[in-house]
Design an enzyme around this catalytic site. Structure first.
Site: not given
Ligand SMILES: [Zn+2]
Length: 329
Positions: A13, A15, A196, A275
């Site tokens: 995961h 980005h 989330e 991120d």
């Molecule tokens: Zn994410």
């Protein structure tokens, strides 16, 4: 001396634009004379107030990436970083909306630049990258269909999945069924951000409406024991990003994070950075924090990486080779 933190890692995961080093974004902004100073603090780190503002800062940073060469440079920089932290396999989220406004022709050119960078990084570091095309939830279902078309038309060895990021509180997962169905019919495997911000209900929709086999985050499933049984029965894997959840204020610290409880309950949990420069994290920091909070060591981390590789969307031959590398490090 090698420690459990240097071990080979699998990340599911990440980005691609969200992993952009601030120095690269500033450099490209400088070259293009774009003024994006407001998104950095005095030390040059990305700065934001809350999740909404984070999305705005993210989009401003991404706005300087306007041509395939920018994404070539971005991919090289991100994979250099990941390799430094022992990552041997990464599945990066790629958003056609940021690559030629989700039009198929330009998307192919951006994708080709990303793939070229990935191949060169693999030669240099041994890191293998695959792509998951993501639509951006708060851009709405119509734009998602364009992203899904880009995904379906470029599905193959490199693009192996389809997913959705963005603001989880915008609409419901079901609004995006058309796009997820299109991607699945093209042979792509499915994940979506759920649990989330949207609570267990969002996870329920992701599992029953979108029929995903992985969940981005998924951590709020902890509030619904019946749903937990369901995700375990369906062998769904959670792409857990503890550092991201803590940086955004969902949990105060690693010790309060439900990853250990989910793992003990029998959920397939994995660890990723989401991120990383936005959340001041990297894979090494994630492992160190988990080790401190829950006394996880080599055994737990090895199991975690095998769970991740099992749930990876890549082809079997790639997986078999990577399993050997996990076993022989
Ligand atoms: Zn994410």
């Amino acid at each position: 001396m090698q420690t459990e933190f240097d071990m080979h890692k699998v990340e599911l995961h990440l980005h691609l634009e969200g992993a952009a080093p601030p120095t690269l974004i500033r450099q490209i902004a400088h070259e293009k004379k774009a003024d994006i100073d407001g998104i950095f603090d005095e030390q040059g780190h990305y700065v934001f107030r809350d999740f909404e503002h984070f999305l705005a800062v993210y989009e401003t940073a991404t706005s300087v990436l306007t041509e395939p060469m920018d994404f070539y440079r971005l991919t090289r920089a991100v994979l250099d970083q990941s390799a430094t932290h022992g990552v041997i396999y990464t599945e990066a989220f790629l958003s056609p909306d940021f690559c030629g406004q989700a039009q198929l022709g330009p998307w192919r050119e951006y994708l080709s630049a990303i793939q070229e960078a990935a191949q060169e990084s693999e030669k240099k570091h041994g890191i293998v990258m695959k792509g998951i095309v993501t639509c951006i939830r708060h851009f709405g279902p119509d734009k998602a269909k364009k992203a899904a078309l880009c995904a379906a038309e470029t599905a193959g060895d490199f693009i192996c999945g389809f997913g959705m990021g963005g603001a989880e509180t915008f609409g419901v997962q079901e609004d995006y069924i058309y796009s997820f169905d299109m991607a699945q019919e093209a042979g792509l495997r499915l994940t979506t951000h759920a649990g989330e911000w949207g609570g267990a209900e969002s996870v329920r929709q992701a599992v029953f409406d979108l029929k995903v086999e992985r969940l981005g985050h998924g951590v709020q499933t902890i509030d619904d024991p019946q749903l937990l049984d369901e995700v375990i029965a369906r062998d769904i894997t959670f792409e857990v990003c503890p550092g991201s959840n803590i940086a955004l204020g969902i949990y105060p610290d690693t010790h309060s994070h439900p990853i250990e409880k989910l793992r003990n309950r029998g959920v397939n949990v994995t660890v990723s950075t989401d991120d990383p420069p936005f959340f001041n994290t990297d894979m090494t920091k994630e492992y160190v924090a988990l080790s401190r909070a829950f006394s996880w060591g080599k055994e737990e981390f090895t199991a975690l990486n095998k769970t991740a590789l099992n749930a990876a969307f890549c082809d079997k031959a790639t997986k078999d080779t990577l399993f050997k590398r996990l076993d022989t490090e």
